[in-house]
Design an enzyme around this catalytic site. Sequence first.
Site, mmCIF file in Angstrom:
data_model
loop_
_atom_site.group_PDB
_atom_site.id
_atom_site.type_symbol
_atom_site.label_atom_id
_atom_site.label_comp_id
_atom_site.label_asym_id
_atom_site.label_seq_id
_atom_site.Cartn_x
_atom_site.Cartn_y
_atom_site.Cartn_z
ATOM 1 N N ASP A 90 52.872 44.117 42.823
ATOM 2 C CA ASP A 90 53.372 43.681 44.125
ATOM 3 C C ASP A 90 52.542 42.462 44.528
ATOM 4 O OD1 ASP A 90 53.973 43.254 46.781
ATOM 5 O OD2 ASP A 90 53.488 45.281 47.463
ATOM 6 N N TRP A 146 49.949 49.169 51.463
ATOM 7 C CA TRP A 146 51.158 48.910 50.663
ATOM 8 C C TRP A 146 51.138 49.700 49.370
ATOM 9 C CZ3 TRP A 146 54.384 47.448 53.963
ATOM 10 C CH2 TRP A 146 54.041 46.543 54.980
ATOM 11 N N LYS A 200 56.102 36.238 53.116
ATOM 12 C CA LYS A 200 54.667 36.001 53.192
ATOM 13 C C LYS A 200 54.304 34.595 52.693
ATOM 14 C CE LYS A 200 53.883 40.210 54.658
ATOM 15 N NZ LYS A 200 54.086 41.327 53.751
#
Length: 354
Positions: free
Chosen positions: A167, A100, A191
């Site tokens: 993030d 990511w 998530k």
Amino acid sequence: MKKHNFSAGPCILPEEVLQKASEAVVNFNNDDLSLIEISHRSKPFVDVMENARALVLELLGLENKGYSVLFLQGGASSQFLMTAYNLLNKKAAYLNTGTWSTKAIKEAKLFGDLVEVASSKDKNFTYIPKGYEIPNDADYFHCTSNNTIFGTQMKDFPETNVPLVCDMSSDIFSRQMDFSKFDLIYAGAQKNMGPAGTTVVVIKEDILGKVDRTIPSMLNYQTHLGKDSMFNTPPVFPVYVSMLTLEWLKNLGGIEFIEKVNEKKATLLYNEIDRNPLFQGVVEVEDRSIMNATFTLTDEALKDTFDAMRKEARINGLNGHRSVGGYRASMYNALPLYSVQALVDVMQELERKA
Ligand SMILES: *Cc1c(COP(=O)(O)O)cnc(C)c1O
């Protein structure tokens, strides 16, 4: 009976949230209309949006500290470019801890110079780099708090005088920390907060308005802030379900409570991974994630047996990401401790059989 759901994302949500959400799809607030067929400008939905935004600040301990909350679309992946679009004037600093982060870096490079302060790519992202320096003249520093795919998690965040952007897609609301250290936090809902389709963005407003470029309206945080996250039609259902999950968390006792549960679950599983000679962890012990535990079998010949056993035990979502292999147990907030126990039982049963 529901399966034990270790899915990495979209992930498990609390039963009572799913129940309330399904009722609202048919008849919202006993008003004989569905949540997803009423105007987003109607009072019932405006109340949902306001409540969801307020709960985010309350749970993170960020009320009255200059922060605002947005529920946007486009996933966390759109935030990779939106953060850079809005904040990167000349140079930004990034920590590379996995897939990511790598994607965030790729997008940011489109907007200016990029300094990768450190990377754990040399060991396939199995650790969190430490002791790096952040240039004082960077417009901001970006990091990924939890590396969902490889299973590492940042336990400390650097002290720096440049704005901190994070993030937190896969560990927001899972552990206590001083969230006021951060200037911008973003997280895809799917998530640890709700269904796919919305991304929460928490911004300290004073970091905006400092880049020279013109930003298209939809990609400009200021557009959305000016309209209380209602510039265009918001993703009404994901926002509503996120609100329900945040209410559920608040009623349980907030992050302080859930962190203890999360630590219990992670300890139970990691102890078994370390004790059982048939399994081994993938990442550095000190950097292990309490959300996503990655592990492999020490003897690949046992794979079919183990896979059949976990299927029999109704355990879902345990396959590792295709870039890592092995197994990944995602233990998000809504996963009960008994599901982790069910997995540990299967691991011990395999040891007895082998
Ligand atoms: C899943 C994930 C993303 C991507 O989220 P999308 O909403 O699918 O764009 C980004 N960052 C992290 C840490 C993730 O776990």
